[in-house]
Design an enzyme around this catalytic site. Structure first.
Site, PDB file in Angstrom:
ATOM      1  N   GLY A 128       0.449  17.764 -52.570  1.00  0.00           N
ATOM      2  CA  GLY A 128      -0.491  16.459 -52.585  1.00  0.00           C
ATOM      3  C   GLY A 128      -0.340  15.753 -51.182  1.00  0.00           C
ATOM      4  N   ASP A 129      -0.261  14.320 -51.493  1.00  0.00           N
ATOM      5  CA  ASP A 129       0.217  13.528 -50.380  1.00  0.00           C
ATOM      6  C   ASP A 129       1.666  12.870 -50.323  1.00  0.00           C
ATOM      7  OD1 ASP A 129      -0.082  12.031 -52.533  1.00  0.00           O
ATOM      8  OD2 ASP A 129      -1.381  10.487 -51.921  1.00  0.00           O
TER       9      ASP A 129
END
Length: 301
Positions: A205-206
């Protein structure tokens, strides 16, 4: 056996050393790059052959030529990974002068391609395809090795756990392709601002992480400031309608408390979310204060 030489090596080359990762005929695990044959071979696109190193100006004074293993013949085929980067060689070494014929050169190249396939399999298993940073599996493996080294030689280490702020809004307003651009931009900034010795990864993800060896928390704070400035400059150079911002949690390595890199990740993750929540509360207070001031001005008017 195929080439009738006493030494065969898969050698990986970094900025300062060559590392013998698979080796027959040598007891050493590597050498400084400035005395390596492979450091020259990876500059070629094809096989580099040296019939007799004593007659080559680049190598005749080399300690591996004048001393053990008394290299005379060398043939090295560059090894490439995804993107065409040359990272080392498959090489043959002998203590007597000789040259490979065309058929032997073809065979060495075929074997080098087999090594590249193995390297590619390892890379795919341990690298994040989008950012080309280590994935969770690769990061945990490399970071644990670094922690073990820090413990053995008694040097500090600090772990930074990053989470991009408002990343979902970038995806929602600009599309997932632009979200990928933001992730790659952040990864590039990490690569540029951190050292080669630091272990950097994208967990998914981030979320990004960086293990900084030989540094304490004070130095880590300076690095975070530098990252923020680099992201700001990147946004000024190529405006995309949004800013890349992050929250970060930082944990210093404690040999008694952190028995593994997993312990540090969990602690740094908690610190990051605590900082993110605190920053959100501060932003909410500022908005409420501004709203109250505006209301007071309206009443006064």
């Amino acid at each position: 056996r195929l080439f009738g030489v006493p030494i065969a090596v898969v050698s990986l080359v970094d900025a300062n050393r060559q590392w013998f990762k698979s080796c027959v005929g040598l007891a050493a695990t590597g050498t400084p790059r400035d005395v390596s044959f492979c450091g020259h071979a990876i500059l070629n696109n094809g096989i580099m052959q040296i019939e007799d190193a004593r007659c080559d100006e680049r190598f005749r004074d080399n300690p591996l030529v004048v001393g053990a293993p008394h290299i005379r013949f060398y043939a090295g085929c560059p090894l490439r990974i995804t993107g065409g980067y040359k990272i080392g060689t498959l090489c043959l070494i002998d203590a007597v002068p000789r040259l490979l014929d065309d058929e032997e050169c073809g065979l060495l190249q075929d074997l080098a391609r087999m090594v590249e396939q193995e390297l590619s399999a390892v890379q795919q298993a341990t690298m994040d395809e989008l950012t080309m940073l280590s994935n969770r599996r690769g990061f945990e493996s490399l970071a644990q090795h670094s922690l073990n080294t820090c413990k053995r030689i008694d040097v500090p280490a600090s772990l930074l756990f990053f989470d991009l702020n408002k990343f979902k809004q970038i995806n929602d307003h600009y599309g997932h392709a632009e979200g990928d651009v933001a992730l790659k931009t952040f990864a590039d900034v990490l690569r540029m601002q951190l050292r080669e010795s630091d272990v950097v990864g994208r967990l998914g993800g981030d979320e990004f992480v960086a293990l900084l060896t030989g540094l304490n928390g004070f130095c880590a704070d300076e690095i975070v400031d530098r990252l923020q400035q680099a992201l700001f400059e990147a946004g000024e150079t190529e405006p995309r309608g949004y800013n890349i911002e992050f929250s970060v949690g930082q944990v210093d390595y404690n040999v008694d408390r952190h028995v593994s890199i997993g312990c540090m990740l969990a602690e740094a993750d908690k610190a990051m979310y605590a900082n993110k929540r605190a920053a959100g509360k501060r932003a909410t207070l500022v908005r409420h204060r501004q709203h109250a001031e505006t209301a007071q001005i309206g009443i006064s008017a």
